[in-house]
Design a protein around this motif. Sequence first.
Motif, short mmCIF file in Angstrom:
data_model
loop_
_atom_site.label_atom_id
_atom_site.label_comp_id
_atom_site.label_asym_id
_atom_site.label_seq_id
_atom_site.Cartn_x
_atom_site.Cartn_y
_atom_site.Cartn_z
N LEU A 49 14.95 -3.27 3.00
CA LEU A 49 14.70 -2.03 3.71
C LEU A 49 14.21 -2.22 5.14
O LEU A 49 14.18 -1.27 5.92
CB LEU A 49 13.67 -1.19 2.93
N GLY A 50 13.84 -3.45 5.50
CA GLY A 50 13.22 -3.68 6.80
C GLY A 50 14.09 -3.29 7.98
O GLY A 50 13.61 -2.67 8.94
N ALA A 65 14.38 6.65 5.79
CA ALA A 65 15.14 6.79 4.55
C ALA A 65 14.51 5.96 3.43
O ALA A 65 14.50 6.38 2.27
CB ALA A 65 16.59 6.36 4.77
N ALA A 66 13.94 4.79 3.80
CA ALA A 66 13.35 3.91 2.78
C ALA A 66 12.23 4.62 2.02
O ALA A 66 11.92 4.27 0.89
CB ALA A 66 12.80 2.64 3.45
N PHE A 67 11.60 5.62 2.65
CA PHE A 67 10.48 6.31 2.00
C PHE A 67 10.83 7.72 1.56
O PHE A 67 9.98 8.43 1.04
CB PHE A 67 9.26 6.33 2.93
N SER A 68 12.04 8.16 1.85
CA SER A 68 12.37 9.51 1.43
C SER A 68 13.42 9.52 0.32
O SER A 68 13.65 10.55 -0.31
CB SER A 68 12.85 10.35 2.63
N TYR A 72 16.42 4.07 -2.84
CA TYR A 72 16.26 2.96 -1.90
C TYR A 72 15.03 2.13 -2.25
O TYR A 72 15.01 0.93 -2.02
CB TYR A 72 16.10 3.48 -0.47
N PHE A 73 14.01 2.78 -2.76
CA PHE A 73 12.77 2.08 -3.08
C PHE A 73 12.86 1.35 -4.42
O PHE A 73 12.34 0.23 -4.57
CB PHE A 73 11.61 3.09 -3.11
N ALA B 127 2.40 6.59 -3.07
CA ALA B 127 1.64 5.49 -3.68
C ALA B 127 1.99 4.16 -3.01
O ALA B 127 1.11 3.33 -2.74
CB ALA B 127 1.92 5.42 -5.18
N ALA B 128 3.29 3.97 -2.70
CA ALA B 128 3.68 2.73 -2.02
C ALA B 128 3.02 2.62 -0.66
O ALA B 128 2.57 1.54 -0.24
CB ALA B 128 5.21 2.67 -1.88
#
Lengths: 219, 219, 219
Positions: A49-50, A65-68, A72-73, B127-128
């Motif tokens: 994801l970086g 996007a990595a957190f929404s 992806y997570f 949480a992440a």
Amino acid sequence: MLHELFTPSVQHALDLVGIFVFAISGALLAVRKNFDVFGIAVLAEVTALGGGLFRDLIIGAVPPAAFSDLGYFITPLLAAVLVFFLHPEVERTQNAVNVFDAAGLGLFCVTGTTKAYDYGLGLTSSAALGLATAVGGGVLRDILANEVPSLLRWDRDLYAVPAIVGATIVALCIRFDTLNAATSGTAIITAFLLRLAAMRYHWRAPRAWNRRSATAEEG
Amino acid sequence: MLHELFTPSVQHALDLVGIFVFAISGALLAVRKNFDVFGIAVLAEVTALGGGLFRDLIIGAVPPAAFSDLGYFITPLLAAVLVFFLHPEVERTQNAVNVFDAAGLGLFCVTGTTKAYDYGLGLTSSAALGLATAVGGGVLRDILANEVPSLLRWDRDLYAVPAIVGATIVALCIRFDTLNAATSGTAIITAFLLRLAAMRYHWRAPRAWNRRSATAEEG
Amino acid sequence: MLHELFTPSVQHALDLVGIFVFAISGALLAVRKNFDVFGIAVLAEVTALGGGLFRDLIIGAVPPAAFSDLGYFITPLLAAVLVFFLHPEVERTQNAVNVFDAAGLGLFCVTGTTKAYDYGLGLTSSAALGLATAVGGGVLRDILANEVPSLLRWDRDLYAVPAIVGATIVALCIRFDTLNAATSGTAIITAFLLRLAAMRYHWRAPRAWNRRSATAEEG
């Protein structure tokens, strides 16, 4: 999005495949560095994801996007679990991993460039961010593992150049207003094949002119 | 803020305590690495504020709290001055520092999760980010000191797991609409006690399955 | 911009000079580390633009100047090409490079502080970001090269202090409402001359009190 290259579900599935194979490469490095299960998960997440995270921070797409997108997570965690239990088997399929990684490289340089342009960046900057999307995760992976980023080392097969080519094709297609699923696919496949060829024939980039390797500290 | 867990002044005082003890750990590493007074101050700042800075960039809270609250910026400098003059005494109180650090860990995983949720992230992502808030500063500290992040090493007592537990409790409380000062405090104390127990009994996370330490490069 | 210190074209020309000399220092380190041509370009870009990128992310100026001004992006590439072909000659002019680097340091600590204040940060935070603008690229350069940041090492001539002085002068001028081209120029030149003096007389910052270098791991 101005540019819906593929149908959203196809695009999303491709993204998840790219994320998964990048995560595998991070998890494998973590195993080689003797990290614990948590370190394996962190390196998988960061590698996968970086690059996209960096791009999204630059273009102001927050939260990234990595957190929404939960998929992806979760995907890198699945890769971490797989490597945790099956790493000798995964290592043995390193060739397959490399092929998938090349596919991820091609995919991300194209989608990264397109997304950056959608957010208003110029063509050159968009291509640069496309490149950063494709290679950024690997650089962060190596920094966390306290190694010289393999991207920068002269003794590794070409990695950035295929991504540069892919991103440049996209930028040119945008410039000449011919970006569509077919031309994007061409860019992805070109970058993918170039990377495969670079691995097959051990193509390398030159070091500085007149450079002798005598002082090699890292090489 | 949807979630005013504590009165603002209590919250702020807790934040400053957490920042202070994290800064101590950064400053001590800088002394061990033989950095000059300026390097000590930088490592104190980065360790104390890095995790929150990352969280704020991700959720789009700019300028980050680290740059809008003068107390957040000054506190690490005080820690740096203290360590600069008294580092042998501070080292001797390492046990006390570790206890405070555990408190900071518990506090930041909880407030980080809450703040991320307040900015619209989903529960898992929140949480992440709570975890990243708690451990991010330490990772940046180790990267700047050119060491493998202690977070990732298998030969260190559990550090991430207590923060994951604390952040997960908060996420569950939000999910079931029971987040308040009491449940938040419980999450903080749970993470805090777990970390103390991990140090006391040297709990460690497993490395990859079938992993023999023969190839240990970092371990 | 509240603060147009210089005419835009003068400001822009100064920025490009600072970016160019910072890029030279990044490219030279890449050659010393035996990186390939692509690594040279990456290190040139990161060193030249990293500090400003960090500042722009913190203050929410997205996309950062590094990605919205093509000249900022191209200039480091020119520096990389120059070093790629002429690095022995460039190394021989290391003294000249150091002088330019000192000029870049002075310039960026001043413009960084001003821009941060323009975006609403407080005076102390603005000065801290001015410092980060000036030294951030070099720190990222050293992290990518897997070295302890030269900024933090006690055995290097003072680098941060001149930038701190320059940023502080600007903050004081803003505070007393006397910031103009003349006072800004004074701040730039003060930081520049301080850095030159630090190199000439090998000024160094003290390490921690009572510190003996016995345990030096990096020094």
